[in-house]
Write a protein that holds these residues in place. Structure first.
Motif, PDB file in Angstrom:
ATOM      1  N   ALA A  66       0.960  -1.315  -0.213  1.00 52.15           N
ATOM      2  CA  ALA A  66      -0.212   0.107  -0.445  1.00 52.15           C
ATOM      3  C   ALA A  66       0.775   1.256  -0.199  1.00 52.15           C
ATOM      4  N   LEU A  67       2.169   0.767   0.621  1.00 49.83           N
ATOM      5  CA  LEU A  67       2.561   3.049   0.986  1.00 49.83           C
ATOM      6  C   LEU A  67       3.538   2.341  -0.129  1.00 49.83           C
ATOM      7  N   MET A  68       3.937   1.659  -0.784  1.00 50.65           N
ATOM      8  CA  MET A  68       5.081   1.206  -2.210  1.00 50.65           C
ATOM      9  C   MET A  68       4.004   1.995  -2.915  1.00 50.65           C
ATOM     10  N   ASP A  69       2.643   1.686  -3.359  1.00 46.48           N
ATOM     11  CA  ASP A  69       2.674   2.090  -4.378  1.00 46.48           C
ATOM     12  C   ASP A  69       1.865   4.005  -3.910  1.00 46.48           C
ATOM     13  N   ARG A  70       1.346   3.808  -3.295  1.00 44.86           N
ATOM     14  CA  ARG A  70       0.542   5.238  -2.839  1.00 44.86           C
ATOM     15  C   ARG A  70       1.012   5.406  -1.817  1.00 44.86           C
ATOM     16  N   PRO A  71       3.223   6.319  -1.574  1.00 42.25           N
ATOM     17  CA  PRO A  71       3.442   6.725  -0.489  1.00 42.25           C
ATOM     18  C   PRO A  71       2.982   8.045  -0.042  1.00 42.25           C
ATOM     19  N   ALA A  72       4.227   8.168   1.498  1.00 42.74           N
ATOM     20  CA  ALA A  72       3.494   9.087   1.640  1.00 42.74           C
ATOM     21  C   ALA A  72       4.288  10.352   0.852  1.00 42.74           C
ATOM     22  N   PRO A  73       4.313  11.543   0.810  1.00 47.69           N
ATOM     23  CA  PRO A  73       5.089  12.715  -0.110  1.00 47.69           C
ATOM     24  C   PRO A  73       6.340  13.580   0.614  1.00 47.69           C
ATOM     25  N   TRP A  74       6.519  13.391   1.850  1.00 46.31           N
ATOM     26  CA  TRP A  74       7.371  13.828   2.932  1.00 46.31           C
ATOM     27  C   TRP A  74       8.007  13.232   3.127  1.00 46.31           C
ATOM     28  N   PRO A  75       9.391  13.904   3.627  1.00 46.58           N
ATOM     29  CA  PRO A  75      10.866  13.128   3.733  1.00 46.58           C
ATOM     30  C   PRO A  75      10.172  11.948   4.315  1.00 46.58           C
ATOM     31  N   GLN A  76      11.333  10.845   4.090  1.00 49.34           N
ATOM     32  CA  GLN A  76      11.560   9.503   5.500  1.00 49.34           C
ATOM     33  C   GLN A  76      13.127   9.670   5.697  1.00 49.34           C
ATOM     34  N   LEU A  77      12.809   9.074   7.010  1.00 49.28           N
ATOM     35  CA  LEU A  77      13.968   8.178   7.039  1.00 49.28           C
ATOM     36  C   LEU A  77      14.244   6.916   7.604  1.00 49.28           C
ATOM     37  N   TYR A  78      14.939   6.011   7.467  1.00 55.24           N
ATOM     38  CA  TYR A  78      14.553   4.698   7.288  1.00 55.24           C
ATOM     39  C   TYR A  78      15.416   4.439   7.868  1.00 55.24           C
ATOM     40  N   LEU A  79      16.148   3.852   9.281  1.00 51.71           N
ATOM     41  CA  LEU A  79      16.893   3.680  10.651  1.00 51.71           C
ATOM     42  C   LEU A  79      16.020   1.661  10.327  1.00 51.71           C
ATOM     43  N   TYR A  80      17.194   0.636  10.153  1.00 52.49           N
ATOM     44  CA  TYR A  80      17.196  -0.142  10.433  1.00 52.49           C
ATOM     45  C   TYR A  80      18.271  -1.227  10.798  1.00 52.49           C
ATOM     46  N   SER A  81      18.481  -2.736  10.600  1.00 53.99           N
ATOM     47  CA  SER A  81      19.549  -3.134  10.944  1.00 53.99           C
ATOM     48  C   SER A  81      19.461  -4.309  10.038  1.00 53.99           C
ATOM     49  N   ARG A  82      21.073  -4.972   9.652  1.00 49.58           N
ATOM     50  CA  ARG A  82      20.778  -6.176   8.612  1.00 49.58           C
ATOM     51  C   ARG A  82      20.881  -7.291   9.340  1.00 49.58           C
ATOM     52  N   ALA A  83      21.358  -6.956  10.943  1.00 47.66           N
ATOM     53  CA  ALA A  83      21.384  -8.791  11.896  1.00 47.66           C
ATOM     54  C   ALA A  83      19.403  -8.536  12.518  1.00 47.66           C
ATOM     55  N   ASP A  84      18.364  -7.808  12.180  1.00 47.58           N
ATOM     56  CA  ASP A  84      17.357  -8.120  12.657  1.00 47.58           C
ATOM     57  C   ASP A  84      16.358  -9.398  12.551  1.00 47.58           C
ATOM     58  N   PRO A  85      16.146  -9.995  13.423  1.00 46.27           N
ATOM     59  CA  PRO A  85      15.960 -11.289  13.064  1.00 46.27           C
ATOM     60  C   PRO A  85      14.289 -11.767  12.613  1.00 46.27           C
ATOM     61  N   VAL A  86      13.196  -9.889  12.529  1.00 45.54           N
ATOM     62  CA  VAL A  86      12.014 -10.101  12.449  1.00 45.54           C
ATOM     63  C   VAL A  86      12.002  -9.369  11.452  1.00 45.54           C
ATOM     64  N   ILE A  87      12.362  -7.997  10.744  1.00 45.19           N
ATOM     65  CA  ILE A  87      11.802  -7.276   9.599  1.00 45.19           C
ATOM     66  C   ILE A  87      13.627  -7.576   8.614  1.00 45.19           C
ATOM     67  N   ARG A  88      13.366  -8.020   8.065  1.00 37.88           N
ATOM     68  CA  ARG A  88      14.878  -8.755   6.846  1.00 37.88           C
ATOM     69  C   ARG A  88      14.903  -7.216   6.541  1.00 37.88           C
ATOM     70  N   TYR A  89      16.273  -6.939   6.264  1.00 34.48           N
ATOM     71  CA  TYR A  89      16.822  -5.331   5.444  1.00 34.48           C
ATOM     72  C   TYR A  89      16.504  -5.409   4.003  1.00 34.48           C
ATOM     73  N   THR A  90      16.916  -7.383   3.894  1.00 31.75           N
ATOM     74  CA  THR A  90      15.994  -6.356   1.775  1.00 31.75           C
ATOM     75  C   THR A  90      14.921  -5.519   1.682  1.00 31.75           C
ATOM     76  N   ASP A  91      14.050  -5.417   2.912  1.00 29.23           N
ATOM     77  CA  ASP A  91      12.849  -5.667   2.514  1.00 29.23           C
ATOM     78  C   ASP A  91      12.467  -3.931   2.818  1.00 29.23           C
ATOM     79  N   VAL A  92      13.645  -3.363   3.893  1.00 34.48           N
ATOM     80  CA  VAL A  92      13.431  -1.688   3.994  1.00 34.48           C
ATOM     81  C   VAL A  92      14.314  -1.693   2.550  1.00 34.48           C
ATOM     82  N   GLU A  93      15.145  -1.888   2.419  1.00 35.58           N
ATOM     83  CA  GLU A  93      16.566  -1.742   1.500  1.00 35.58           C
ATOM     84  C   GLU A  93      15.623  -1.408  -0.323  1.00 35.58           C
TER      85      GLU A  93
END
Length: 285
Positions: free
Chosen positions: A196-223
């Motif tokens: 949903a947010l990839m197809d119609r994203p928010a228009p304002w600036p965004q900062l994504y903070l993540y870790s490639r060692a995260d066992p719950v959220i794949r870093y490749t999904d964030v990237e």
């Protein structure tokens, strides 16, 4: 404190601190959306980073059942929650203050998705001024293993072992069936938060903070999300902390994490003031 429907906490900074940092302009309000199973005491340490800078903070975490059950079955209960949360800004007469979101994990991102939709489509909230969003350890897409890890952590060790594994099994079957096997059909009725947010994203600036060692959220999904949004010519930054576990970025790197969040906040505020100045010059000319 809260109202009849949602349980939130709002904190106003001391007047002198707010005046010192924002010098007569309206102080920003930072809305923190917690991860599934997050307690308010966990969000306090994050909100204190902002209150020390003279910001108003509003903390809210969606109930577990809406994150793990309602969303899994396509029932948009979080949309109502998003509506009530935005209405809170009017209740406290801060609807004219600049807004920054700070979103944690998929639990916060699911709610954020509906907030973005309301801000884009609902005339009632058209006057709200969102300057940006910080996203911590999110979003993830179709990661059953990660979702099960999150659910297991959320249920905790005190629940009966048989019940815990039964709930996890039912959850896994539901997610695989509705969100993976049947998703090519069900997405026309209810897209997941990621799409949903990839197809119609928010228009304002965004900062994504993540870790490639995260066992719950794949870093490749964030990237992938960051790459797609940048391809849409949106202002999107990201930083990989590399080693922390899920939603542990601040715990492991408190100074670096705080600095990045505050730099982003100040950048959004500066850009907003620059935009207002340009508009005033255009009007004058």
């Amino acid at each position: 404190m809260g109202d009849d429907d949602i349980d939130y906490n709002i904190v106003f900074p001391e007047t002198l601190i707010s005046e010192r940092h924002w010098r007569g302009t309206k102080e920003p309000i930072v809305i923190l959306l917690g991860w599934a199973g997050c307690r308010d005491k966990h969000l306090v340490k994050y909100s204190s980073v902002y209150t020390q800078q003279g910001c108003i903070t509003l903390r809210y975490t969606a109930p577990l059942k809406t994150v793990f059950i309602s969303e899994s079955f396509g029932y948009k209960e979080l949309k109502h929650t998003a509506f009530k949360l935005l209405e809170t800004l009017y209740d406290y007469e801060v609807e004219n203050n600049p807004i920054i979101f700070h979103v944690f994990s998929n639990g916060g991102f699911m709610l954020y998705r509906y907030i973005v939709e309301l801000l884009q489509r609902d005339q009632q909230f058209s006057n709200l001024c969102v300057l940006g969003a910080v996203v911590d350890s999110a979003p993830g897409s179709a990661n059953v293993k990660g979702a099960l890890r999150a659910l297991r952590t959320t249920l905790g060790p005190n629940i009966n072992v048989f019940l815990r594994y039964l709930l996890m099994a039912l959850f896994a079957v539901t997610v695989v069936l509705i969100r993976i096997v049947l998703y090519p059909i069900t997405k026309y009725f209810h897209k997941n938060h990621y799409d949903a947010l990839m197809d119609r994203p928010a228009p304002w600036p965004q900062l994504y903070l993540y870790s490639r060692a995260d066992p719950v959220i794949r870093y490749t999904d964030v990237e992938r999300m960051v790459s797609v949004l940048q391809g849409k010519n949106l202002s999107v930054q990201s930083f990989d902390f590399v080693t922390p576990g899920h939603v542990s970025l601040f715990r492991d790197f408190p100074e670096d994490y705080s600095r990045r969040c505050l730099d982003f906040l100040n950048s959004c505020m500066t850009n907003s003031e620059g935009t207002k100045l340009k508009k005033r010059l255009v009007i004058q000319n």
